[in-house]
Design a protein around this motif. Structure first.
Motif, PDB file in Angstrom:
ATOM      1  N   TRP A  36       0.678  -1.263  -0.100  1.00 29.87           N
ATOM      2  CA  TRP A  36       0.167   0.089   0.027  1.00 29.87           C
ATOM      3  C   TRP A  36       0.707   1.337   0.040  1.00 29.87           C
ATOM      4  O   TRP A  36       1.927   1.378   0.853  1.00 29.87           O
ATOM      5  N   PHE A  37       0.468   2.189  -0.559  1.00 30.94           N
ATOM      6  CA  PHE A  37       1.105   3.498  -0.932  1.00 30.94           C
ATOM      7  C   PHE A  37      -0.038   4.607  -0.624  1.00 30.94           C
ATOM      8  O   PHE A  37      -1.286   4.214  -0.741  1.00 30.94           O
ATOM      9  N   ARG A  38       0.371   5.794  -0.459  1.00 31.87           N
ATOM     10  CA  ARG A  38      -0.613   6.722  -0.362  1.00 31.87           C
ATOM     11  C   ARG A  38      -0.089   8.184  -1.062  1.00 31.87           C
ATOM     12  O   ARG A  38       1.329   8.345  -0.923  1.00 31.87           O
ATOM     13  N   GLN A  39      -0.774   9.102  -1.337  1.00 35.37           N
ATOM     14  CA  GLN A  39      -0.398  10.289  -2.210  1.00 35.37           C
ATOM     15  C   GLN A  39      -1.226  11.270  -1.752  1.00 35.37           C
ATOM     16  O   GLN A  39      -2.620  11.198  -2.048  1.00 35.37           O
ATOM     17  N   ALA A  40      -0.705  12.250  -0.650  1.00 35.05           N
ATOM     18  CA  ALA A  40      -1.466  13.344  -0.456  1.00 35.05           C
ATOM     19  C   ALA A  40      -1.443  14.355  -1.392  1.00 35.05           C
ATOM     20  O   ALA A  40      -0.411  14.667  -2.251  1.00 35.05           O
ATOM     21  N   PRO A  41      -2.266  15.621  -1.644  1.00 35.20           N
ATOM     22  CA  PRO A  41      -2.034  16.764  -2.592  1.00 35.20           C
ATOM     23  C   PRO A  41      -0.676  17.319  -2.340  1.00 35.20           C
ATOM     24  O   PRO A  41      -0.449  17.640  -1.168  1.00 35.20           O
TER      25      PRO A  41
END
Length: 123
Positions: A36-41
């Motif tokens: 799992w990865f995530r990307q914030a604005p």
């Protein structure tokens, strides 16, 4: 090819919990390490957690260690991310990804990605 579809995102208050799912189809799911990865604005995509193809090796980013748990069910071709004690800074689009070989944490090491699911944590 491996197709990945995430679900389970949404809006939650700080301190709450969410469980993300990622359903895989195509090639043999149990052959792949899943992450799992995530990307914030305005930020780069960052690693969250990875689980080996067999499920016996796990690795977490320091920012989520002790709060998030990755797991998988190879019979259901699904990987999960249980997120507890959520914080506003956890707000991001969350992506699952598949990779064959040794466990990796770099974005560039993963060739298969889902479309992402939005997680928003309100303060």
């Amino acid at each position: 090819q491996v197709q990945l579809v995430e679900s389970g995102g949404g809006l939650v208050q700080a301190g709450g919990s969410l469980r993300l799912s990622c359903a895989a189809s195509g090639r043999t799911f149990s052959n792949y390490n899943m992450a799992w990865f995530r990307q914030a604005p305005g930020k780069e995509r960052e690693f969250i957690a990875v689980i080996s193809w067999s499920g016996d090796r796990l690795y977490y980013a320091d920012s989520v260690k002790g709060r998030f748990t990755i797991s998988r069910d190879n019979a259901k071709n699904t990987v999960y991310l249980q997120m507890n004690s959520l914080k506003p800074e956890d707000t991001a689009v969350y992506y699952c990804a598949a990779q064959y070989g040794s466990l990796q944490v770099g974005v560039r090491e993963y060739g298969y990605w889902g479309q992402g699911t939005q997680v928003t944590v309100s303060s």
